[in-house]
Design a protein around this motif. Structure first.
Motif, mmCIF file in Angstrom:
data_model
loop_
_atom_site.group_PDB
_atom_site.id
_atom_site.type_symbol
_atom_site.label_atom_id
_atom_site.label_comp_id
_atom_site.label_asym_id
_atom_site.label_seq_id
_atom_site.Cartn_x
_atom_site.Cartn_y
_atom_site.Cartn_z
ATOM 1 N N VAL A 32 -15.442 -5.287 40.901
ATOM 2 C CA VAL A 32 -14.858 -5.386 39.555
ATOM 3 C C VAL A 32 -15.229 -6.734 38.942
ATOM 4 O O VAL A 32 -15.637 -6.806 37.777
ATOM 5 N N PHE A 33 -15.110 -7.784 39.720
ATOM 6 C CA PHE A 33 -15.440 -9.123 39.225
ATOM 7 C C PHE A 33 -16.910 -9.211 38.824
ATOM 8 O O PHE A 33 -17.254 -9.872 37.845
ATOM 9 N N GLY A 34 -17.771 -8.539 39.571
ATOM 10 C CA GLY A 34 -19.191 -8.513 39.203
ATOM 11 C C GLY A 34 -19.405 -7.949 37.809
ATOM 12 O O GLY A 34 -20.177 -8.492 37.014
ATOM 13 N N TYR A 35 -18.707 -6.872 37.485
ATOM 14 C CA TYR A 35 -18.804 -6.306 36.132
ATOM 15 C C TYR A 35 -18.235 -7.277 35.094
ATOM 16 O O TYR A 35 -18.762 -7.399 33.989
ATOM 17 N N MET A 36 -17.159 -7.981 35.445
ATOM 18 C CA MET A 36 -16.585 -8.961 34.527
ATOM 19 C C MET A 36 -17.590 -10.081 34.249
ATOM 20 O O MET A 36 -17.723 -10.542 33.111
ATOM 21 N N ILE A 37 -18.325 -10.502 35.280
ATOM 22 C CA ILE A 37 -19.338 -11.549 35.111
ATOM 23 C C ILE A 37 -20.475 -11.048 34.225
ATOM 24 O O ILE A 37 -20.934 -11.751 33.330
ATOM 25 N N VAL A 38 -20.910 -9.816 34.463
ATOM 26 C CA VAL A 38 -21.984 -9.254 33.631
ATOM 27 C C VAL A 38 -21.563 -9.271 32.165
ATOM 28 O O VAL A 38 -22.329 -9.690 31.288
ATOM 29 N N ARG A 39 -20.345 -8.842 31.905
ATOM 30 C CA ARG A 39 -19.855 -8.822 30.515
ATOM 31 C C ARG A 39 -19.871 -10.225 29.916
ATOM 32 O O ARG A 39 -20.307 -10.429 28.779
ATOM 33 N N ALA A 40 -19.403 -11.196 30.675
ATOM 34 C CA ALA A 40 -19.345 -12.571 30.169
ATOM 35 C C ALA A 40 -20.737 -13.171 29.958
ATOM 36 O O ALA A 40 -20.935 -13.980 29.047
ATOM 37 N N LEU A 41 -21.698 -12.769 30.784
ATOM 38 C CA LEU A 41 -23.035 -13.362 30.711
ATOM 39 C C LEU A 41 -23.972 -12.667 29.733
ATOM 40 O O LEU A 41 -25.058 -13.192 29.446
ATOM 41 N N LEU A 42 -23.601 -11.507 29.206
ATOM 42 C CA LEU A 42 -24.489 -10.806 28.270
ATOM 43 C C LEU A 42 -24.924 -11.676 27.092
ATOM 44 O O LEU A 42 -26.118 -11.676 26.752
ATOM 45 N N PRO A 43 -24.035 -12.444 26.458
ATOM 46 C CA PRO A 43 -24.511 -13.294 25.343
ATOM 47 C C PRO A 43 -25.548 -14.326 25.795
ATOM 48 O O PRO A 43 -26.519 -14.583 25.079
ATOM 49 N N MET A 44 -25.363 -14.890 26.996
ATOM 50 C CA MET A 44 -26.318 -15.869 27.502
ATOM 51 C C MET A 44 -27.678 -15.207 27.763
ATOM 52 O O MET A 44 -28.724 -15.757 27.414
ATOM 53 N N VAL A 45 -27.667 -14.031 28.354
ATOM 54 C CA VAL A 45 -28.917 -13.295 28.601
ATOM 55 C C VAL A 45 -29.590 -12.979 27.274
ATOM 56 O O VAL A 45 -30.817 -13.076 27.142
ATOM 57 N N HIS A 46 -28.785 -12.635 26.282
ATOM 58 C CA HIS A 46 -29.306 -12.334 24.942
ATOM 59 C C HIS A 46 -30.096 -13.533 24.399
ATOM 60 O O HIS A 46 -31.175 -13.364 23.832
ATOM 61 N N VAL A 47 -29.574 -14.739 24.602
ATOM 62 C CA VAL A 47 -30.237 -15.950 24.108
ATOM 63 C C VAL A 47 -31.441 -16.305 24.980
ATOM 64 O O VAL A 47 -32.544 -16.529 24.467
ATOM 65 N N ILE A 48 -31.252 -16.370 26.291
ATOM 66 C CA ILE A 48 -32.327 -16.817 27.179
ATOM 67 C C ILE A 48 -33.521 -15.869 27.127
ATOM 68 O O ILE A 48 -34.669 -16.307 27.227
ATOM 69 N N SER A 49 -33.275 -14.590 26.926
ATOM 70 C CA SER A 49 -34.396 -13.636 26.867
ATOM 71 C C SER A 49 -35.270 -13.860 25.642
ATOM 72 O O SER A 49 -36.390 -13.361 25.585
#
Length: 122
Positions: A32-49
């Motif tokens: 569950v925490f892994g999914y929570m991390i993915v959700r939190a990191l999506l904006p960062m991935v959006h920028v870094i990509s």
């Protein structure tokens, strides 16, 4: 509540998980925490990509360098959190998190979904 959560007994959740040092409940929280991390990191991935590849490569190297301390926090955090998050609370959190990730991805353009970035390999 989906069937797998409804069928798991307290004894099932207290049992040691195959292949890990965690109980099934601790492993469930870890997922569950892994999914929570993915959700939190999506904006960062959006920028870094969108940045030049060397920036993403450097970022992945920094994350690789922090693997050992992250593993310790990840292990003990999942053990402790399973004491606080009940099965029902974990289920609700997982459902809300997956729904939010799905909504976010549905709003992305096809072009955005084809972007990539270097990820840590450890």
């Amino acid at each position: 509540m989906p069937g797998w959560r409804a069928q798991a007994t307290a004894a099932d959740l207290r049992r040691t998980s195959d292949g890990t040092p965690w109980t099934n409940e601790e492993l469930l929280f870890h997922m569950v925490f892994g999914y929570m991390i993915v959700r939190a990191l999506l904006p960062m991935v959006h920028v870094i990509s969108r940045l030049p590849t060397p920036v993403g490569t450097a970022f992945a190297a920094v994350l690789n360098a922090g693997t050992r301390p992250f593993d310790v926090v990840n292990y003990w955090g999942s053990r402790g959190a399973a004491l606080v998050y009940s099965r029902q609370r974990m289920g609700r959190k997982l459902d809300r998190t997956i729904t939010a990730i799905t909504r976010r991805l549905e709003r992305e353009s096809a072009r955005s979904l084809t972007r990539s970035m270097p990820f840590p390999d450890r």
